[in-house]
Motif scaffolding. Structure first.
Motif, PDB file in Angstrom:
ATOM      1  N   ALA A 111      15.149  -5.913  16.404  1.00 57.66           N
ATOM      2  CA  ALA A 111      14.657  -6.493  15.158  1.00 57.66           C
ATOM      3  C   ALA A 111      13.307  -7.162  15.448  1.00 57.66           C
ATOM      4  O   ALA A 111      12.896  -7.311  16.609  1.00 57.66           O
ATOM      5  N   ILE A 112      12.621  -7.597  14.410  1.00 61.25           N
ATOM      6  CA  ILE A 112      11.261  -8.127  14.578  1.00 61.25           C
ATOM      7  C   ILE A 112      11.263  -9.471  15.290  1.00 61.25           C
ATOM      8  O   ILE A 112      10.538  -9.671  16.272  1.00 61.25           O
ATOM      9  N   ILE A 113      12.051 -10.415  14.815  1.00 62.24           N
ATOM     10  CA  ILE A 113      12.126 -11.735  15.454  1.00 62.24           C
ATOM     11  C   ILE A 113      13.168 -11.647  16.554  1.00 62.24           C
ATOM     12  O   ILE A 113      14.352 -11.887  16.342  1.00 62.24           O
ATOM     13  N   ASN A 114      12.716 -11.286  17.745  1.00 64.86           N
ATOM     14  CA  ASN A 114      13.638 -11.055  18.849  1.00 64.86           C
ATOM     15  C   ASN A 114      13.107 -11.611  20.161  1.00 64.86           C
ATOM     16  O   ASN A 114      13.769 -12.398  20.826  1.00 64.86           O
ATOM     17  N   LYS A 115      11.893 -11.231  20.528  1.00 62.91           N
ATOM     18  CA  LYS A 115      11.309 -11.700  21.788  1.00 62.91           C
ATOM     19  C   LYS A 115      10.612 -13.036  21.582  1.00 62.91           C
ATOM     20  O   LYS A 115       9.890 -13.227  20.609  1.00 62.91           O
ATOM     21  N   THR A 116      10.809 -13.946  22.519  1.00 58.63           N
ATOM     22  CA  THR A 116      10.301 -15.304  22.372  1.00 58.63           C
ATOM     23  C   THR A 116       8.781 -15.359  22.253  1.00 58.63           C
ATOM     24  O   THR A 116       8.246 -16.019  21.356  1.00 58.63           O
ATOM     25  N   LYS A 117       8.063 -14.688  23.147  1.00 53.59           N
ATOM     26  CA  LYS A 117       6.605 -14.771  23.146  1.00 53.59           C
ATOM     27  C   LYS A 117       6.016 -14.209  21.866  1.00 53.59           C
ATOM     28  O   LYS A 117       5.200 -14.869  21.198  1.00 53.59           O
ATOM     29  N   THR A 124       7.455 -13.671  19.016  1.00 56.64           N
ATOM     30  CA  THR A 124       7.890 -14.475  17.877  1.00 56.64           C
ATOM     31  C   THR A 124       7.056 -15.738  17.757  1.00 56.64           C
ATOM     32  O   THR A 124       6.569 -16.085  16.669  1.00 56.64           O
ATOM     33  N   SER A 125       6.872 -16.438  18.866  1.00 58.98           N
ATOM     34  CA  SER A 125       6.117 -17.692  18.855  1.00 58.98           C
ATOM     35  C   SER A 125       4.680 -17.467  18.393  1.00 58.98           C
ATOM     36  O   SER A 125       4.146 -18.226  17.568  1.00 58.98           O
ATOM     37  N   SER A 128      18.052 -16.509  16.802  1.00 61.10           N
ATOM     38  CA  SER A 128      16.677 -16.186  16.411  1.00 61.10           C
ATOM     39  C   SER A 128      16.287 -16.927  15.137  1.00 61.10           C
ATOM     40  O   SER A 128      15.149 -17.359  14.983  1.00 61.10           O
ATOM     41  N   VAL A 129      17.245 -17.098  14.227  1.00 60.50           N
ATOM     42  CA  VAL A 129      16.996 -17.858  13.002  1.00 60.50           C
ATOM     43  C   VAL A 129      16.777 -19.330  13.354  1.00 60.50           C
ATOM     44  O   VAL A 129      15.845 -19.973  12.851  1.00 60.50           O
ATOM     45  N   SER A 130      17.627 -19.860  14.233  1.00 62.60           N
ATOM     46  CA  SER A 130      17.513 -21.258  14.637  1.00 62.60           C
ATOM     47  C   SER A 130      16.192 -21.528  15.360  1.00 62.60           C
ATOM     48  O   SER A 130      15.550 -22.564  15.144  1.00 62.60           O
ATOM     49  N   TYR A 131      15.786 -20.597  16.217  1.00 66.73           N
ATOM     50  CA  TYR A 131      14.526 -20.778  16.932  1.00 66.73           C
ATOM     51  C   TYR A 131      13.358 -20.817  15.961  1.00 66.73           C
ATOM     52  O   TYR A 131      12.457 -21.663  16.083  1.00 66.73           O
ATOM     53  N   THR A 132      13.357 -19.908  14.998  1.00 65.79           N
ATOM     54  CA  THR A 132      12.296 -19.874  13.988  1.00 65.79           C
ATOM     55  C   THR A 132      12.225 -21.194  13.240  1.00 65.79           C
ATOM     56  O   THR A 132      11.151 -21.771  13.045  1.00 65.79           O
ATOM     57  N   ASP A 133      13.390 -21.680  12.833  1.00 66.32           N
ATOM     58  CA  ASP A 133      13.484 -22.944  12.106  1.00 66.32           C
ATOM     59  C   ASP A 133      12.905 -24.095  12.926  1.00 66.32           C
ATOM     60  O   ASP A 133      12.045 -24.856  12.454  1.00 66.32           O
ATOM     61  N   LEU A 169       1.694  -8.590   7.217  1.00 64.39           N
ATOM     62  CA  LEU A 169       0.927  -9.315   8.228  1.00 64.39           C
ATOM     63  C   LEU A 169       0.699  -8.454   9.468  1.00 64.39           C
ATOM     64  O   LEU A 169       1.596  -7.748   9.930  1.00 64.39           O
ATOM     65  N   LYS A 170      -0.490  -8.547  10.034  1.00 68.90           N
ATOM     66  CA  LYS A 170      -0.850  -7.754  11.213  1.00 68.90           C
ATOM     67  C   LYS A 170       0.084  -8.036  12.380  1.00 68.90           C
ATOM     68  O   LYS A 170       0.482  -7.121  13.112  1.00 68.90           O
ATOM     69  N   SER A 171       0.455  -9.319  12.568  1.00 68.51           N
ATOM     70  CA  SER A 171       1.312  -9.684  13.688  1.00 68.51           C
ATOM     71  C   SER A 171       2.688  -9.028  13.577  1.00 68.51           C
ATOM     72  O   SER A 171       3.265  -8.587  14.583  1.00 68.51           O
ATOM     73  N   ILE A 172       3.217  -8.943  12.371  1.00 69.80           N
ATOM     74  CA  ILE A 172       4.520  -8.308  12.150  1.00 69.80           C
ATOM     75  C   ILE A 172       4.416  -6.808  12.373  1.00 69.80           C
ATOM     76  O   ILE A 172       5.286  -6.197  13.021  1.00 69.80           O
ATOM     77  N   ARG A 173       3.352  -6.204  11.874  1.00 66.97           N
ATOM     78  CA  ARG A 173       3.133  -4.764  12.077  1.00 66.97           C
ATOM     79  C   ARG A 173       3.000  -4.450  13.566  1.00 66.97           C
ATOM     80  O   ARG A 173       3.531  -3.445  14.051  1.00 66.97           O
ATOM     81  N   THR A 174       2.300  -5.307  14.292  1.00 70.91           N
ATOM     82  CA  THR A 174       2.106  -5.096  15.735  1.00 70.91           C
ATOM     83  C   THR A 174       3.442  -5.094  16.464  1.00 70.91           C
ATOM     84  O   THR A 174       3.688  -4.257  17.344  1.00 70.91           O
ATOM     85  N   ILE A 175       4.323  -6.036  16.117  1.00 67.60           N
ATOM     86  CA  ILE A 175       5.644  -6.087  16.747  1.00 67.60           C
ATOM     87  C   ILE A 175       6.433  -4.827  16.441  1.00 67.60           C
ATOM     88  O   ILE A 175       7.068  -4.236  17.332  1.00 67.60           O
ATOM     89  N   LEU A 176       6.413  -4.378  15.194  1.00 67.30           N
ATOM     90  CA  LEU A 176       7.132  -3.154  14.813  1.00 67.30           C
ATOM     91  C   LEU A 176       6.640  -1.956  15.617  1.00 67.30           C
ATOM     92  O   LEU A 176       7.446  -1.168  16.136  1.00 67.30           O
TER      93      LEU A 176
END
Length: 272
Positions: free
Chosen positions: A117-123, A125-126, A160-165, A252-259
């Motif tokens: 999924a998109i929000i998965n890797k720490t770096k 995602t951050s 991953s949800v908690s980390y985002t929060d 967003l470019k950052s989201i597209r890059t992760i995908l």
């Protein structure tokens, strides 16, 4: 094995999306970009929302869910199939995708893989969350980030949800968070949110939907939260920072890059 002789095509990519009645075009634009990035590989779309599939069918626009598209692509004879998880968090929708792929791998002769999924890797995602926060933050406005959330507290992917929060609250002194239907839902904590904002001296608050594709939640829920907060502060839904009028993370470019990177990883694992 005689049946394997029918697998004559190399690789296919399936974009496994939830779907949206309002923002369906977003997925078509994503498909086009994936085609440009992975030239020579056939790209397919699947949607998991039955409501979306039914709505599109009423308009004579026919799409299929992931099991149907996997069956079609397998029948076409692709040796390798990459199912791309177009899901923000690795929670219920991503878990369903994993189960479907594992099920097909038990009888299909194709090599079927799925991405993270998109929000998965720490770096990644951050960096993506920081880039988002930098782009939308304004000295005058505080931010209320609204995560969709999941209704169960024992489901996979909640970390991953908690980390985002926690990350969003940590990087901005005027950042607040809540969910629509997950942990700390707006309807249950709104009084405390308003109280805390007033204690912090907040006068202007913008609602930031952390939704991959806005859809009905944007039109209904985000507008309701904005209006309720408007009884106490100057409020608005965060202005779009992309070409769309509404706020969609998928643009967003950052989201597209992760995908794209997630797809590249699975292609590399295939030895390509």
């Amino acid at each position: 094995m005689k049946r394997y002789r029918h697998y004559k095509k190399d690789t296919a990519i399936i974009l496994a999306c939830f779907g949206s009645v309002i923002e369906q075009q977003m997925y078509l634009e994503l498909k086009k970009e994936v085609e440009e990035n992975f030239e020579g590989i056939d790209i397919f779309l699947s949607f998991s929302s039955r409501m979306v599939l039914k709505d599109l069918s009423k308009r004579n626009i026919e799409y299929k869910n992931l099991p149907q598209v996997l069956a079609d692509v397998d029948m076409m004879g692709y040796k390798n199939i990459i199912v791309t998880s177009v899901n923000l968090f690795p929670t219920d929708e991503h878990e369903l995708l994993m189960r479907i792929v594992k099920g097909f791998n038990s009888f299909s002769l194709a090599n079927i893989r799925y991405t993270k999924a998109i929000i998965n890797k720490t770096k990644e995602t951050s960096l993506a969350l920081k880039e988002l926060n930098d782009a939308i933050s304004n000295e005058q406005w505080a931010n209320l980030y609204v995560i969709h959330g999941v209704p169960l507290l024992d489901i996979a992917g909640l970390s991953s949800v908690s980390y985002t929060d926690e990350f969003l609250k940590l990087i901005g002194s005027k950042n607040y968070t809540c969910s629509l239907e997950g942990a700390f839902p707006y309807y249950a904590i709104k009084e405390r949110l308003v109280e805390q904002m007033k204690q912090d001296g907040i006068t202007h608050i913008q609602v930031v939907p952390l939704l991959l594709v806005s859809g009905n939640h944007y039109k209904k829920d985000m507008a309701e939260i904005r209006d309720e907060l408007g009884e106490h502060f100057t409020s608005r839904i965060v202005p779009s920072i992309t070409k769309s009028e509404r706020f969609n993370l998928i643009e967003l470019k950052s989201i597209r890059t992760i995908l794209m990177q997630n797809i590249k990883e699975e292609i590399t694992k295939l030895g390509h």
